[in-house]
Design a protein around this motif. Structure first.
Motif, PDB file in Angstrom:
ATOM      1  N   ALA A 229       3.128   6.161 -58.854  1.00 52.36           N
ATOM      2  CA  ALA A 229       4.234   5.829 -57.954  1.00 52.36           C
ATOM      3  C   ALA A 229       3.710   5.334 -56.603  1.00 52.36           C
ATOM      4  O   ALA A 229       4.249   4.380 -56.022  1.00 52.36           O
ATOM      5  CB  ALA A 229       5.129   7.052 -57.757  1.00 52.36           C
ATOM      6  N   THR A 230       2.641   5.967 -56.106  1.00 53.76           N
ATOM      7  CA  THR A 230       2.047   5.521 -54.844  1.00 53.76           C
ATOM      8  C   THR A 230       1.454   4.118 -54.987  1.00 53.76           C
ATOM      9  O   THR A 230       1.607   3.270 -54.092  1.00 53.76           O
ATOM     10  CB  THR A 230       0.961   6.511 -54.401  1.00 53.76           C
ATOM     11  N   LEU A 231       0.795   3.860 -56.101  1.00 52.89           N
ATOM     12  CA  LEU A 231       0.230   2.528 -56.322  1.00 52.89           C
ATOM     13  C   LEU A 231       1.324   1.471 -56.423  1.00 52.89           C
ATOM     14  O   LEU A 231       1.141   0.338 -55.969  1.00 52.89           O
ATOM     15  CB  LEU A 231      -0.621   2.535 -57.600  1.00 52.89           C
ATOM     16  N   GLU A 232       2.451   1.811 -57.005  1.00 48.21           N
ATOM     17  CA  GLU A 232       3.566   0.859 -57.082  1.00 48.21           C
ATOM     18  C   GLU A 232       4.115   0.541 -55.696  1.00 48.21           C
ATOM     19  O   GLU A 232       4.395  -0.619 -55.377  1.00 48.21           O
ATOM     20  CB  GLU A 232       4.663   1.423 -57.977  1.00 48.21           C
ATOM     21  N   ARG A 233       4.278   1.583 -54.878  1.00 48.83           N
ATOM     22  CA  ARG A 233       4.749   1.335 -53.508  1.00 48.83           C
ATOM     23  C   ARG A 233       3.733   0.515 -52.729  1.00 48.83           C
ATOM     24  O   ARG A 233       4.106  -0.329 -51.897  1.00 48.83           O
ATOM     25  CB  ARG A 233       5.030   2.659 -52.799  1.00 48.83           C
ATOM     26  N   LEU A 234       2.457   0.740 -53.006  1.00 46.98           N
ATOM     27  CA  LEU A 234       1.414  -0.051 -52.340  1.00 46.98           C
ATOM     28  C   LEU A 234       1.497  -1.515 -52.755  1.00 46.98           C
ATOM     29  O   LEU A 234       1.379  -2.419 -51.920  1.00 46.98           O
ATOM     30  CB  LEU A 234       0.042   0.522 -52.690  1.00 46.98           C
ATOM     31  N   ALA A 235       1.710  -1.767 -54.046  1.00 45.06           N
ATOM     32  CA  ALA A 235       1.825  -3.159 -54.516  1.00 45.06           C
ATOM     33  C   ALA A 235       3.034  -3.850 -53.899  1.00 45.06           C
ATOM     34  O   ALA A 235       2.961  -5.017 -53.497  1.00 45.06           O
ATOM     35  CB  ALA A 235       1.904  -3.184 -56.042  1.00 45.06           C
ATOM     36  N   ASP A 236       4.154  -3.142 -53.830  1.00 45.40           N
ATOM     37  CA  ASP A 236       5.346  -3.727 -53.199  1.00 45.40           C
ATOM     38  C   ASP A 236       5.104  -4.030 -51.726  1.00 45.40           C
ATOM     39  O   ASP A 236       5.510  -5.087 -51.215  1.00 45.40           O
ATOM     40  CB  ASP A 236       6.531  -2.764 -53.337  1.00 45.40           C
TER      41      ASP A 236
ATOM     42  N   ALA B  39       9.584  -8.894 -52.105  1.00 46.28           N
ATOM     43  CA  ALA B  39       9.505  -8.677 -50.656  1.00 46.28           C
ATOM     44  C   ALA B  39      10.883  -8.396 -50.065  1.00 46.28           C
ATOM     45  O   ALA B  39      11.036  -7.534 -49.186  1.00 46.28           O
ATOM     46  CB  ALA B  39       8.871  -9.889 -49.990  1.00 46.28           C
ATOM     47  N   LEU B  40      11.901  -9.100 -50.537  1.00 45.84           N
ATOM     48  CA  LEU B  40      13.255  -8.861 -50.041  1.00 45.84           C
ATOM     49  C   LEU B  40      13.747  -7.469 -50.443  1.00 45.84           C
ATOM     50  O   LEU B  40      14.391  -6.777 -49.650  1.00 45.84           O
ATOM     51  CB  LEU B  40      14.203  -9.931 -50.583  1.00 45.84           C
ATOM     52  N   ALA B  41      13.451  -7.050 -51.683  1.00 42.46           N
ATOM     53  CA  ALA B  41      13.867  -5.716 -52.115  1.00 42.46           C
ATOM     54  C   ALA B  41      13.128  -4.638 -51.332  1.00 42.46           C
ATOM     55  O   ALA B  41      13.684  -3.556 -51.068  1.00 42.46           O
ATOM     56  CB  ALA B  41      13.615  -5.550 -53.609  1.00 42.46           C
ATOM     57  N   TRP B  42      11.882  -4.908 -50.924  1.00 41.21           N
ATOM     58  CA  TRP B  42      11.094  -3.922 -50.197  1.00 41.21           C
ATOM     59  C   TRP B  42      11.732  -3.582 -48.856  1.00 41.21           C
ATOM     60  O   TRP B  42      11.630  -2.449 -48.379  1.00 41.21           O
ATOM     61  CB  TRP B  42       9.686  -4.464 -49.984  1.00 41.21           C
ATOM     62  N   THR B  43      12.396  -4.528 -48.235  1.00 42.48           N
ATOM     63  CA  THR B  43      12.994  -4.268 -46.919  1.00 42.48           C
ATOM     64  C   THR B  43      14.139  -3.265 -47.003  1.00 42.48           C
ATOM     65  O   THR B  43      14.497  -2.659 -45.988  1.00 42.48           O
ATOM     66  CB  THR B  43      13.534  -5.574 -46.307  1.00 42.48           C
TER      67      THR B  43
ATOM     68  N   ALA C 282      20.217  -6.470 -56.703  1.00 48.08           N
ATOM     69  CA  ALA C 282      20.058  -5.031 -56.472  1.00 48.08           C
ATOM     70  C   ALA C 282      19.393  -4.711 -55.137  1.00 48.08           C
ATOM     71  O   ALA C 282      19.252  -3.528 -54.798  1.00 48.08           O
ATOM     72  CB  ALA C 282      19.235  -4.418 -57.597  1.00 48.08           C
ATOM     73  N   ALA C 283      18.958  -5.709 -54.379  1.00 44.89           N
ATOM     74  CA  ALA C 283      18.306  -5.453 -53.090  1.00 44.89           C
ATOM     75  C   ALA C 283      19.226  -4.628 -52.188  1.00 44.89           C
ATOM     76  O   ALA C 283      20.416  -4.914 -52.060  1.00 44.89           O
ATOM     77  CB  ALA C 283      17.940  -6.768 -52.417  1.00 44.89           C
ATOM     78  N   GLY C 284      18.650  -3.592 -51.583  1.00 52.27           N
ATOM     79  CA  GLY C 284      19.434  -2.734 -50.710  1.00 52.27           C
ATOM     80  C   GLY C 284      20.204  -1.646 -51.431  1.00 52.27           C
ATOM     81  O   GLY C 284      20.954  -0.901 -50.790  1.00 52.27           O
ATOM     82  N   THR C 285      20.037  -1.523 -52.758  1.00 52.62           N
ATOM     83  CA  THR C 285      20.709  -0.477 -53.526  1.00 52.62           C
ATOM     84  C   THR C 285      19.678   0.435 -54.175  1.00 52.62           C
ATOM     85  O   THR C 285      18.470   0.165 -54.160  1.00 52.62           O
ATOM     86  CB  THR C 285      21.612  -1.078 -54.608  1.00 52.62           C
ATOM     87  N   GLU C 286      20.187   1.515 -54.800  1.00 54.11           N
ATOM     88  CA  GLU C 286      19.279   2.457 -55.467  1.00 54.11           C
ATOM     89  C   GLU C 286      18.734   1.896 -56.770  1.00 54.11           C
ATOM     90  O   GLU C 286      17.843   2.497 -57.389  1.00 54.11           O
ATOM     91  CB  GLU C 286      20.013   3.778 -55.749  1.00 54.11           C
ATOM     92  N   HIS C 287      19.244   0.750 -57.215  1.00 54.89           N
ATOM     93  CA  HIS C 287      18.785   0.150 -58.468  1.00 54.89           C
ATOM     94  C   HIS C 287      17.600  -0.792 -58.270  1.00 54.89           C
ATOM     95  O   HIS C 287      17.075  -1.332 -59.248  1.00 54.89           O
ATOM     96  CB  HIS C 287      19.928  -0.622 -59.130  1.00 54.89           C
ATOM     97  N   ALA C 288      17.177  -1.003 -57.041  1.00 59.95           N
ATOM     98  CA  ALA C 288      16.148  -2.012 -56.771  1.00 59.95           C
ATOM     99  C   ALA C 288      14.825  -1.662 -57.455  1.00 59.95           C
ATOM    100  O   ALA C 288      14.146  -2.541 -57.995  1.00 59.95           O
ATOM    101  CB  ALA C 288      15.950  -2.165 -55.275  1.00 59.95           C
ATOM    102  N   VAL C 289      14.430  -0.377 -57.451  1.00 65.78           N
ATOM    103  CA  VAL C 289      13.146   0.011 -58.051  1.00 65.78           C
ATOM    104  C   VAL C 289      13.152  -0.273 -59.550  1.00 65.78           C
ATOM    105  O   VAL C 289      12.196  -0.828 -60.100  1.00 65.78           O
ATOM    106  CB  VAL C 289      12.854   1.493 -57.771  1.00 65.78           C
ATOM    107  N   ALA C 290      14.241   0.082 -60.224  1.00 68.35           N
ATOM    108  CA  ALA C 290      14.322  -0.166 -61.662  1.00 68.35           C
ATOM    109  C   ALA C 290      14.344  -1.659 -61.971  1.00 68.35           C
ATOM    110  O   ALA C 290      13.738  -2.112 -62.949  1.00 68.35           O
ATOM    111  CB  ALA C 290      15.568   0.504 -62.234  1.00 68.35           C
ATOM    112  N   ARG C 291      15.016  -2.438 -61.127  1.00 64.65           N
ATOM    113  CA  ARG C 291      15.063  -3.888 -61.370  1.00 64.65           C
ATOM    114  C   ARG C 291      13.695  -4.525 -61.118  1.00 64.65           C
ATOM    115  O   ARG C 291      13.340  -5.501 -61.791  1.00 64.65           O
ATOM    116  CB  ARG C 291      16.117  -4.524 -60.455  1.00 64.65           C
ATOM    117  N   ARG C 292      12.952  -4.000 -60.168  1.00 66.04           N
ATOM    118  CA  ARG C 292      11.609  -4.532 -59.950  1.00 66.04           C
ATOM    119  C   ARG C 292      10.714  -4.220 -61.153  1.00 66.04           C
ATOM    120  O   ARG C 292       9.911  -5.061 -61.602  1.00 66.04           O
ATOM    121  CB  ARG C 292      11.014  -3.942 -58.670  1.00 66.04           C
ATOM    122  N   ALA C 293      10.864  -3.025 -61.725  1.00 65.88           N
ATOM    123  CA  ALA C 293      10.102  -2.694 -62.935  1.00 65.88           C
ATOM    124  C   ALA C 293      10.505  -3.600 -64.095  1.00 65.88           C
ATOM    125  O   ALA C 293       9.659  -4.022 -64.895  1.00 65.88           O
ATOM    126  CB  ALA C 293      10.313  -1.223 -63.299  1.00 65.88           C
ATOM    127  N   ALA C 294      11.804  -3.924 -64.192  1.00 69.22           N
ATOM    128  CA  ALA C 294      12.260  -4.833 -65.241  1.00 69.22           C
ATOM    129  C   ALA C 294      11.692  -6.231 -65.047  1.00 69.22           C
ATOM    130  O   ALA C 294      11.355  -6.923 -66.020  1.00 69.22           O
ATOM    131  CB  ALA C 294      13.790  -4.877 -65.255  1.00 69.22           C
TER     132      ALA C 294
END
Length: 622
Positions: free
Chosen positions: A567-574, A262-266, A205-217
Motif C-alpha cells: 500500500a505504501t509503494l502504491e501511494r509512492l507511485a501515485d 495525477a488528477l486523482a492524487w489531488t 471517480a476523482a475526488g471520491t472514495e472510489h478513486a483508489v479502486a479505479r486506479r487499480a482497474a
C-alpha cells in the motif's frame, strides 16, 4: 411496548474457504467454446482412421492442456501463452517416456524429482513459465506412467500436433462480432479500448472514495493491453496499418493514464465532461474509426493541462498511427536466472519437486502392489500433485478442496456416462463436449477439475484402459494428502519467498521510477516505461499477497505486514506520477509534493524493516 431486537452477526467465512467458493464472472467465451469442441474430437477421429489411436489420445491430451491455457486475450499473446507450455510438454513427454522405459523405480523417481525442482523454480518467473513448468511435469508423468506402443519421439510429435491444432484454431477462427473488420486484431482492439474506458472511469471517480479502486482497474487494463500487444507481430515488419495503429493507440494511452492518476492524487473532483474525450477514444478503437473532434478539458491546473496535451497527442497518434515501441516488457536473462535461483524459485522448486517425487514414488509403489493391480497406470497421482502444488492456481487448502470435489463429481459423472455411451463414438463425442466446456470451467478450479476428469477418463478408455473412476478418485485423495503435508513442512530460509520477491521487485521498480522523475530528465518515453513497470510489479505483488492471505493461518502469517508495504509503494507511485506531471508544467515541486514524498520515504523504511525486506533507499526530494 418496546421489543428487544438483537442483530444476528453475519456469517464471515475464513479466507481459505471463501476463496474455494469464489468463481470468476463474465460473458461466455463462445469462440473458445467452439475451439474446445473442435480440438480433441477431430484429432481422435483422424488418428482412429489412420489406425494410430494411441497417438490420437496423446494429441487430444495436448489439445486439452492447450485449451486450459487458451485464456481471453489477443491472438499474438496466445502464441506464447499456448506455444511455450506445449514445447515444454513435448520435452517432458519425450524425457518421461525414455526414463520410464530404461530406469528402475528408484532412479525414475529421482529423475522426476529433479524435473520437479527445475520446473518449480522456472514457474516462479511468471504465468507463461508456470504453465510451461506444469505441462513439463504432467507430460513427463504421462510418458513414464502410461504404457503406449509408440516411441518417445512419436509421442512428442503427437503432443506438438495436438497443441498446434488448438493454436491454429485460435489464430484462424474469428471472434463472434468481429467479422466486420480485421478480425486478427479484435483482442488487441478490445484490450486497448478498455484502457481508455478505465482512464475515463478514473477521471469520473476523482475526488471520491472510489478513486483508489479505479486506479487499480486502470493498472489492470494497461497490463492486459501490454500483454495483448507483446506477442509476435502477425505480419513481418508490421506492414499492417491496423497493427501499427494499435501500437500507436496504446502508446497514446500512457500520458492519458499518467494525467488521470495525477488528477486523482489531488483528491479533488474534475468537471464531469473531462472523461468524455477518453470515452470517445475508446469508441474509436473498438470501431476502428476516426476520433472526430475531442472535447478539450479545462486547463486550470497542471493535471488538466497535462490531460489536454495528452488528448491532443492521442488525436495525432490516432490519425497518423506512429509511435515508439513502448509496450514490450523486456526481461534480461540475468533477471530470469535470479528469479529461478532466488528465494521464490528455491521455495517453489523445492515444494514442487518434493510433491512430484513423492507422488511418483507412492504411485509406483501402488503400481507394484499385488492388491492394487486393477488400475496399473500410475501417472494420475503425480500429475494431480503437480496441479495441486501450484500456488498461482490459488491457496493450498482451496486447491485441495476444489480438486477433491471436482474429481469426485467428474468421476461420478463419467462412471454413469460410461455405462450408456457407445464406444468409441460416444466417448469421442464426450471428449468434444468436455473440450467445449473447459473455457467456461476455468472460472473455478473445482469445475475445471470435474470437466478435465471426465475428458481424461474418456481418453484413457478410448486408448484401451478399462473404466477407472474409483482408482482415479483414490489417487486424487492421496495426492491431496501429499500436497497438504509438504505444503506445511518447514523449509530452509524465509517463508513466503514469492511475496517477498515480488515486493522487492516492486520496490526496485518504484525506486527507478522516482529517481528518473526527480532527475529532471525530459525523456518521457523512458518515464512512461518505468511507470508501467512500477505499477505492474505492484499489481503482481498485490496478487501474490492476496493468495497468501487466503492460506491457512500457519502459512498466511509468514506474509504479515506485506500488504502495508504494498500500500505504501502504491501511494509512492501515485505521488511520483503527480510529481512528474507537476514538474512538466512548472519545473518545480511544491512543498506539498516534497512533504508527501518525505513522509512516504520514512513510512516505507519503517514498514520495510518491520517485515525484513531489503529495498533500496529512496532519493530525497527538494
Amino acid at each position: 411496548m418496546s421489543r428487544d431486537v438483537r442483530r444476528i452477526p453475519a456469517l464471515v467465512l475464513p479466507p481459505w474457504l471463501a476463496h474455494a467458493l469464489r468463481a470468476q464472472r463474465g460473458p461466455v467465451p463462445w469462440s473458445a467454446v467452439v475451439r474446445g469442441a473442435l480440438a480433441g474430437g477431430p484429432l481422435l477421429l483422424a488418428a482412429t482412421a489412420a489406425g494410430r489411436v494411441s497417438l490420437g489420445v496423446v494429441a487430444a491430451i495436448a489439445a486439452m492442456l492447450a485449451g486450459i491455457n487458451d485464456r481471453p486475450g489477443s491472438r499474438r499473446a496466445s502464441v506464447r501463452r499456448v506455444g511455450a507450455p506445449a514445447l515444454a510438454g513435448a520435452a517432458g513427454l519425450f524425457a518421461g517416456t525414455y526414463a520410464g522405459d530404461h530406469l528402475g523405480a528408484v532412479a525414475l523417481t529421482l529423475v522426476l524429482t529433479g524435473l520437479g525442482l527445475l520446473a518449480g523454480g522456472v514457474s516462479a518467473v511468471g504465468p507463461v513459465a508456470s504453465g510451461a513448468g506444469t505441462q513439463l511435469l504432467v507430460a513427463a508423468a504421462i510418458g513414464a506412467g502410461m504404457p503406449l506402443p509408440d516411441a518417445g519421439w512419436q509421442r512428442a510429435l503427437a503432443f506438438l500436433a495436438g497443441a498446434g491444432w488448438l493454436l491454429v484454431l485460435r489464430l484462424a477462427l474469428p471472434t463472434p462480432g468481429a467479422l466486420s473488420g480485421d478480425f486478427r486484431f479484435d483482442g488487441e482492439r478490445a484490450a486497448v479500448a478498455e484502457v481508455y474506458d478505465a482512464v475515463a472511469a478514473l477521471l469520473d471517480a476523482a475526488g471520491t472514495e472510489h478513486a483508489v479502486a479505479r486506479r487499480a482497474a486502470l493498472t489492470a487494463a494497461l497490463d492486459r493491453a501490454q500483454d495483448a500487444l507483446a506477442g509476435p507481430r502477425l505480419r513481418r515488419y508490421a506492414s499492417s496499418s491496423a497493427e501499427r495503429r494499435l501500437h500507436a493507440q496504446y502508446a497514446a494511452a500512457l500520458p492519458l493514464a499518467e494525467a488521470a492518476t495525477a488528477l486523482a492524487w489531488t483528491g479533488e473532483a474534475v468537471p464531469r465532461r473531462t472523461g468524455e474525450g477518453p470515452r470517445r477514444l475508446a469508441a474509436a478503437v473498438r470501431g476502428a474509426t476516426h476520433t472526430g473532434p475531442l472535447p478539450a478539458p479545462s486547463r486550470s491546473a497542471p493535471g488538466l493541462r497535462a490531460l489536454d496535451d495528452a488528448l491532443l497527442y492521442a488525436a495525432d497518434a490516432f490519425d497518423h498511427g506512429r509511435s515508439g515501441d513502448l509496450h514490450t516488457r523486456r526481461r534480461s536473462p540475468g533477471s530470469v536466472l535470479r528469479t529461478v535461483f532466488g528465494a521464490a524459485g528455491r521455495e517453489y522448486g523445492l515444494r514442487v519437486g518434493l510433491c512430484f517425487g513423492a507422488g511418483a514414488a507412492v504411485a509406483q509403489a501402488l503400481h507394484h502392489a499385488h492388491w492394487y493391480g486393477q488400475h496399473p497406470h500410475w501417472y494420475w497421482l503425480p500429475a494431480t500433485a503437480v496441479f495441486l502444488v501450484k500456488p498461482d492456481l490459488g491457496p493450498l487448502v482451496s486447491r485441495v478442496l476444489c480438486r477433491a470435489a471436482g474429481t469426485v463429481l467428474g468421476a461420478l459423472v463419467f462412471a454413469g456416462l460410461a455405462v450408456v455411451l457407445p464406444r468409441p463414438e460416444g466417448l469421442v463425442a464426450l471428449v468434444a463436449v468436455a473440450g467445449a466446456l473447459i473455457p467456461v470451467a476455468t472460472r473455478h478450479f473445482a469445475a475445471q477439475t470435474a470437466v478435465v476428469t471426465v475428458l481424461v477418463l474418456a481418453l484413457v478408455m478410448i486408448g484401451g484402459e478399462p473404466q477407472a473412476s474409483a482408482g482415479r478418485l483414490g489417487e486424487t485423495l492421496l495426492a491431496c494428502v501429499i500436497v497438504l503435508v509438504v505444503g506445511h513442512l518447514p523449509m530452509p530460509g524465509q517463508r513466503a519467498g514469492g511475496v517477498r520477491a515480488r515486493l522487492t521487485a516492486a520496490g526496485g521498480a518504484g525506486h527507478a521510477y522516482l529517481t528518473h522523475v526527480l532527475s529532471g530528465s525530459d525523456d518521457r518515453a523512458t518515464r512512461w516505461t518505468l511507470r508501467r513497470e512500477a505499477y505492474r510489479t505492484l499489481a503482481e505483488a498485490r496478487a501474490a499477497i492476496a493468495l497468501t492471505a487466503a492460506e491457512l493461518p500457519a502459512l498466511a502469517r509468514h506474509a504479515e505486514g506485506a500488504d502495508e508495504v504494498a500500500a505504501t509503494l502504491e501511494r509512492l507511485a501515485d505521488t511520483t506520477t503527480a510529481c512528474a506531471v507537476h514538474l512538466d508544467d512548472t519545473g518545480l515541486l511544491t512543498p506539498h509534493h516534497v512533504e508527501r514524498l518525505t513522509a512516504l520515504r520514512g513510512e516505507l523504511a519503517e514498514r520495510r524493516d518491520r517485515v525484513g525486506l531489503r529495498l533500496p533507499e529512496l532519493p530525497l526530494a527538494g
